[in-house]
Design a protein around this motif. Structure first.
Motif, PDB file in Angstrom:
ATOM      1  N   LYS A 140       0.818  -1.207   0.000  1.00  0.00           N
ATOM      2  CA  LYS A 140       0.000   0.000   0.000  1.00  0.00           C
ATOM      3  C   LYS A 140       0.854   1.260   0.000  1.00  0.00           C
ATOM      4  CE  LYS A 140      -2.293  -0.914   3.762  1.00  0.00           C
ATOM      5  NZ  LYS A 140      -3.272  -0.775   4.869  1.00  0.00           N
ATOM      6  N   THR A 141       2.123   1.146   0.352  1.00  0.00           N
ATOM      7  CA  THR A 141       2.978   2.325   0.462  1.00  0.00           C
ATOM      8  C   THR A 141       3.789   2.600  -0.792  1.00  0.00           C
ATOM      9  OG1 THR A 141       4.737   0.996   1.457  1.00  0.00           O
ATOM     10  CG2 THR A 141       3.166   2.028   2.956  1.00  0.00           C
ATOM     11  N   ALA A 142       3.940   1.608  -1.663  1.00  0.00           N
ATOM     12  CA  ALA A 142       4.749   1.788  -2.875  1.00  0.00           C
ATOM     13  C   ALA A 142       3.955   2.549  -3.937  1.00  0.00           C
ATOM     14  CB  ALA A 142       5.190   0.430  -3.416  1.00  0.00           C
ATOM     15  N   PHE A 143       4.690   3.155  -4.876  1.00  0.00           N
ATOM     16  CA  PHE A 143       4.079   3.868  -5.991  1.00  0.00           C
ATOM     17  C   PHE A 143       4.210   3.011  -7.250  1.00  0.00           C
ATOM     18  CE2 PHE A 143       5.231   7.315  -3.081  1.00  0.00           C
ATOM     19  CZ  PHE A 143       4.023   8.008  -3.020  1.00  0.00           C
ATOM     20  N   TYR A 144       3.136   2.985  -8.066  1.00  0.00           N
ATOM     21  CA  TYR A 144       3.115   2.168  -9.273  1.00  0.00           C
ATOM     22  C   TYR A 144       2.688   3.029 -10.459  1.00  0.00           C
ATOM     23  CZ  TYR A 144       2.848  -1.496  -5.709  1.00  0.00           C
ATOM     24  OH  TYR A 144       3.078  -2.291  -4.622  1.00  0.00           O
ATOM     25  N   THR A 145       3.323   2.797 -11.599  1.00  0.00           N
ATOM     26  CA  THR A 145       2.881   3.432 -12.830  1.00  0.00           C
ATOM     27  C   THR A 145       1.691   2.658 -13.393  1.00  0.00           C
ATOM     28  OG1 THR A 145       4.360   2.114 -14.221  1.00  0.00           O
ATOM     29  CG2 THR A 145       5.245   4.165 -13.299  1.00  0.00           C
ATOM     30  N   SER A 146       1.002   3.269 -14.355  1.00  0.00           N
ATOM     31  CA  SER A 146      -0.144   2.583 -14.968  1.00  0.00           C
ATOM     32  C   SER A 146       0.309   1.317 -15.687  1.00  0.00           C
ATOM     33  CB  SER A 146      -0.852   3.527 -15.943  1.00  0.00           C
ATOM     34  OG  SER A 146       0.041   3.972 -16.959  1.00  0.00           O
ATOM     35  N   GLN A 147       1.518   1.349 -16.291  1.00  0.00           N
ATOM     36  CA  GLN A 147       2.030   0.161 -16.970  1.00  0.00           C
ATOM     37  C   GLN A 147       2.289  -0.973 -15.979  1.00  0.00           C
ATOM     38  OE1 GLN A 147       3.180   3.215 -17.345  1.00  0.00           O
ATOM     39  NE2 GLN A 147       3.046   3.756 -19.517  1.00  0.00           N
ATOM     40  N   GLU A 148       2.792  -0.630 -14.793  1.00  0.00           N
ATOM     41  CA  GLU A 148       3.058  -1.657 -13.791  1.00  0.00           C
ATOM     42  C   GLU A 148       1.770  -2.264 -13.259  1.00  0.00           C
ATOM     43  OE1 GLU A 148       7.312  -0.161 -11.882  1.00  0.00           O
ATOM     44  OE2 GLU A 148       5.439   0.726 -11.163  1.00  0.00           O
ATOM     45  N   ILE A 149       0.729  -1.445 -13.114  1.00  0.00           N
ATOM     46  CA  ILE A 149      -0.557  -1.970 -12.652  1.00  0.00           C
ATOM     47  C   ILE A 149      -1.157  -2.870 -13.720  1.00  0.00           C
ATOM     48  CG2 ILE A 149      -2.902  -1.323 -11.988  1.00  0.00           C
ATOM     49  CD1 ILE A 149      -1.709   1.199 -10.740  1.00  0.00           C
ATOM     50  N   THR A 150      -1.042  -2.466 -14.990  1.00  0.00           N
ATOM     51  CA  THR A 150      -1.532  -3.312 -16.079  1.00  0.00           C
ATOM     52  C   THR A 150      -0.788  -4.640 -16.112  1.00  0.00           C
ATOM     53  OG1 THR A 150      -2.111  -1.349 -17.384  1.00  0.00           O
ATOM     54  CG2 THR A 150      -1.862  -3.426 -18.579  1.00  0.00           C
ATOM     55  N   SER A 151       0.526  -4.599 -15.916  1.00  0.00           N
ATOM     56  CA  SER A 151       1.320  -5.831 -15.891  1.00  0.00           C
ATOM     57  C   SER A 151       0.916  -6.716 -14.719  1.00  0.00           C
ATOM     58  CB  SER A 151       2.809  -5.497 -15.814  1.00  0.00           C
ATOM     59  OG  SER A 151       3.225  -4.752 -16.941  1.00  0.00           O
ATOM     60  N   ALA A 152       0.637  -6.089 -13.570  1.00  0.00           N
ATOM     61  CA  ALA A 152       0.222  -6.862 -12.402  1.00  0.00           C
ATOM     62  C   ALA A 152      -1.107  -7.559 -12.652  1.00  0.00           C
ATOM     63  CB  ALA A 152       0.129  -5.949 -11.184  1.00  0.00           C
ATOM     64  N   LEU A 153      -2.029  -6.872 -13.336  1.00  0.00           N
ATOM     65  CA  LEU A 153      -3.320  -7.490 -13.657  1.00  0.00           C
ATOM     66  C   LEU A 153      -3.133  -8.644 -14.636  1.00  0.00           C
ATOM     67  CD1 LEU A 153      -6.406  -7.539 -13.505  1.00  0.00           C
ATOM     68  CD2 LEU A 153      -6.453  -5.817 -15.328  1.00  0.00           C
ATOM     69  N   LYS A 154      -2.263  -8.441 -15.620  1.00  0.00           N
ATOM     70  CA  LYS A 154      -1.982  -9.510 -16.580  1.00  0.00           C
ATOM     71  C   LYS A 154      -1.392 -10.730 -15.880  1.00  0.00           C
ATOM     72  CE  LYS A 154       0.652 -10.460 -20.815  1.00  0.00           C
ATOM     73  NZ  LYS A 154       1.622  -9.900 -21.790  1.00  0.00           N
ATOM     74  N   GLN A 155      -0.472 -10.485 -14.938  1.00  0.00           N
ATOM     75  CA  GLN A 155       0.139 -11.596 -14.200  1.00  0.00           C
ATOM     76  C   GLN A 155      -0.890 -12.302 -13.325  1.00  0.00           C
ATOM     77  OE1 GLN A 155       3.448 -12.570 -14.503  1.00  0.00           O
ATOM     78  NE2 GLN A 155       2.738 -14.335 -13.327  1.00  0.00           N
ATOM     79  N   TYR A 156      -1.818 -11.535 -12.755  1.00  0.00           N
ATOM     80  CA  TYR A 156      -2.860 -12.131 -11.921  1.00  0.00           C
ATOM     81  C   TYR A 156      -3.743 -13.064 -12.751  1.00  0.00           C
ATOM     82  CZ  TYR A 156      -7.031 -12.453  -8.966  1.00  0.00           C
ATOM     83  OH  TYR A 156      -8.093 -12.918  -8.227  1.00  0.00           O
ATOM     84  N   ILE A 157      -4.063 -12.642 -13.978  1.00  0.00           N
ATOM     85  CA  ILE A 157      -4.890 -13.478 -14.849  1.00  0.00           C
ATOM     86  C   ILE A 157      -4.131 -14.729 -15.273  1.00  0.00           C
ATOM     87  CG2 ILE A 157      -6.066 -13.553 -17.097  1.00  0.00           C
ATOM     88  CD1 ILE A 157      -6.628 -10.549 -16.749  1.00  0.00           C
ATOM     89  N   GLU A 158      -2.817 -14.573 -15.559  1.00  0.00           N
ATOM     90  CA  GLU A 158      -2.016 -15.740 -15.927  1.00  0.00           C
ATOM     91  C   GLU A 158      -1.896 -16.726 -14.776  1.00  0.00           C
ATOM     92  OE1 GLU A 158       1.699 -14.269 -17.262  1.00  0.00           O
ATOM     93  OE2 GLU A 158       0.929 -13.474 -19.170  1.00  0.00           O
TER      94      GLU A 158
END
Length: 688
Positions: free
Chosen positions: A490-508
């Motif tokens: 909750k304390t780290a900062f994420y770019t929109s690309q990193e959030i998109t990558s995280a969602l892609k990894q979650y789906i995989e």
């Protein structure tokens, strides 16, 4: 003749005398001059390594949510590390000259930061250990050294209070642990989760490191990269006194390059490659041949010395090129104090030079933020994160203002809420009169600036914004609804690309979510339905909930657009600044800043253009006034922004000058058109 064993397995065939673990052996016997081959399965004990069915961190540990450490707790842990590993006390003397080079002494603060960078976060974890898969708990400590991404730097196990360094910490802190050496074949075994046995060690000609005692933490490197630790363990014998014929376990493995601690990153990007070499570790003689090493006859060069914490970062050869090659000078506390005092005197001197009449373009009371951003930072001899108010003896702007008040350079006052403002400045002070201006750092792009400006605009010692390069970066913080299922912290900062990558990894990681008939659609599970779509439901969310599925792109937009899920922040980066290289940069909450150009009639039918919001883009309104006056061929003035925070200034110039200001003033100071908002109040209502 004695039997020889040829071992088949991964890698090249090895000729030895029962020294390598294998399941399938082939024996070649010579009987009556005839070559015979016998093959059988046999269990052979390995005197160098021994593997276990389940080893710590070979499987992914269960790590809970990260929480930032308090500064006092971080300092306390760093001091504990210094005691546990018997690190040298910080030097109190001044700079020393060695081999023709002047080196700055290590301070307590610099040593602490080298061990535990600021900020550092911690989290509890559980994992299994040993052949019986015993459950063990502990704590991981996560941080990022300058120029590098967040990594697990230390960990603590069970009831042992010691913090154990990971390879990332060892790569930045040479000679922190006793370094042992082994052949490259054994390195592969250790990185597979094996323990280190005494016969696998390459023994120096005289002795092992004296610190390698029983129950001490040791590091291991292979003979090819003999200055790069790859494995960390706890010694099970007094390695310092081992004899040539010693047998048994030398060290039990805890962590190595390639395990799950090494692989951890905030967005599961995997581990970082090791440097090619690290200056400061006690390596082997590079001229020895590999055959000599395999025969256990090395003669490593034994160098006495302590931990070189300050120089470690510059000496690394990181493969991704994140760390700058040139080491930056770190000023002393007194050096920072002197730089701030000089900068303040320069700001007063420059204000008198540009605006002869009092109050010389300054609007009182002056806020602490305005003092630092407009009267200190532009006039520092060197632009560096080391020249920060927190690095000074005052530690904060309030005490700095109080110091200037005691020096009779200004008059200050404490307001309600504890804020200290500047009410007046003594422009006639003798120190201001005799002040000698010095050359200020020149912006990298200053030589490409327009030469048609005034002398004040062309002089890089006067206007530091001229030629600057600006980039606006939008980042997000995750709400608790997304942690830890989608994002780890909750304390780290994420770019929109990193959030998109995280969602892609979650789906995989959850292939059952994919609709086989419609690949673009994702089935809803409790996490998506309750935590994402249920956070701030809209009509589109209701449709998706009723259908039981949602489009991938729509789900990604839903996460990014909802500030209940992803809280937006922004940061304006200047010149070559990056969040990775300068941890002191902090994103700000809220929408990105804008420069407002307001065209309106004032004083009857007189049209003026008012410029506000320059401070957010590192532009000093006082310094662009002369250039505006010359470019627009009219009078220009600087005053307090009506309705703005105290200390926020507004520049006014006669006429509708939006074109000149946008293209000739702001453009060469790095301000892009989309960051400028034009408000035209001269148009009559109803007309476009």
């Amino acid at each position: 003749m004695p039997e020889a064993v040829i071992v088949s397995g991964a890698g090249p065939l090895v000729h030895c005398q029962w020294h390598v673990v294998t399941k399938r052996l082939r024996r070649i016997l010579l009987r009556d001059g005839e070559l015979m081959l016998e093959q059988r399965t046999i269990a052979v004990p390995n005197p160098a390594t021994r593997s276990f069915p389940a080893t710590m961190f070979k499987k992914k540990p269960q790590i809970k949510n990260l929480s930032p450490l308090k500064s006092s707790e971080r300092r306390k842990l760093a001091d504990q590390i210094r005691r546990d590993y018997s690190l040298p006390e910080p030097q109190t003397e001044g700079s020393q000259e060695h081999d023709g080079q002047t080196t700055q002494p290590q301070t307590l603060s610099s040593i602490r930061n080298a061990l535990l960078p600021d900020p550092t976060s911690s989290a509890k974890f559980t994992t299994t250990h040993g052949a019986k898969s015993i459950l063990i708990a502990g704590t991981v400590y996560v941080g990022a050294h300058p120029g590098q991404e967040e990594r697990i730097l230390w960990f603590q196990l069970g009831k042992d209070d010691r913090l154990i360094p990971t390879v990332y910490t060892l790569w930045l802190n040479p000679d922190l642990l006793p370094l042992l050496h082994i052949g490259e074949t054994i390195v592969g075994k250790l990185k597979g989760g094996a323990d280190l046995f005494a016969p696998g060690l390459i023994k120096p000609s005289h002795r092992f490191d004296e610190r390698a005692r029983k129950d001490s933490i040791v590091a291991v490197a292979g003979h090819k990269s003999d200055t790069v630790p790859r494995w960390v363990g706890i010694s099970k014998a007094d390695i310092a006194t081992l004899q040539d014929n010693a047998t048994g376990t030398a060290a039990e493995g805890l962590h190595w390059e390639g395990d799950e601690l090494w692989s951890w990153s905030p967005l599961n990007k995997g581990g970082s490659a090791a440097p090619e070499s690290i200056h400061g570790w006690r390596g082997l003689n590079p001229e020895r041949e590999e055959a000599d090493i395999e025969d256990d006859e090395p003669e490593p060069e034994h160098v006495e010395g302590g931990v070189a914490l300050e120089s470690s970062t510059a000496d690394l050869k990181i493969t991704d090129g994140d760390v700058p090659a040139e080491e930056e000078h770190v000023p002393s506390t007194k050096g920072v104090d002197d730089a701030f005092m000089e900068a303040f005197l320069y700001a007063i001197y420059d204000a008198k030079k540009n605006v002869p009449a009092e109050p010389h373009g300054l609007d009182f009371p002056i806020q602490p933020s305005f003092l630092i951003s407009n009267m200190i930072q532009p006039y520092l001899r060197q632009h560096s994160p080391h020249y920060n108010i927190k690095k000074s003896s005052w530690k904060g702007t309030k005490k700095f203002i109080k110091h200037l008040d005691k020096q009779l350079l200004l008059k200050s006052k404490d307001r309600n809420g504890g804020e200290t403002v500047i009410l007046d400045i003594d422009f006639k002070d003798e120190r201001v009169k005799i002040f000698q201006p010095y050359r200020l750092p020149k912006p990298k792009a200053a030589d490409t600036a327009d030469d048609s400006g005034s002398g004040a605009a062309k002089d890089p010692g006067t206007d530091q914004s001229l030629g600057q390069k600006l980039s606006l970066q939008v980042v997000y913080r995750a709400s608790s609804k997304l942690v830890p299922e989608l994002l780890p912290s909750k304390t780290a900062f994420y770019t929109s690309q990193e959030i998109t990558s995280a969602l892609k990894q979650y789906i995989e990681d959850n292939p059952d979510l994919v609709n086989e008939s419609k690949k673009r659609y994702i089935k809803l599970n409790p996490f998506i339905a309750n935590h994402i779509l249920g956070s701030n439901p809209s009509s589109d969310d209701s449709k998706a909930l009723a259908a039981g599925e949602i489009d991938r792109g729509a789900l990604n937009r839903r996460i990014l657009d909802d500030d209940h899920l992803c809280i937006p922040y922004h940061i304006l980066l200047r010149n070559d600044q990056t969040l990775e290289a300068d941890p002191s940069l902090k994103p700000k909450a809220g929408p990105p800043p804008r420069i407002t150009l307001t065209i309106e009639r004032r004083g009857g039918n007189k049209v003026v253009t008012a410029v506000a919001g320059l401070e957010s883009f590192s532009i000093n309104p006082q310094l662009i006034r002369p250039e505006l006056q010359k470019k627009c061929a009219g009078s220009a003035s600087v005053g307090q922004l009506m309705g703005g925070k105290p200390g926020m200034l507004e520049v006014q110039v006669q006429g509708d000058q939006r074109g000149v200001i946008e293209k000739e003033i702001l453009a060469k100071r790095g301000v892009k058109g989309e960051w400028i908002e034009v408000v035209d109040k001269t148009k009559k209502k109803g007309k476009k």
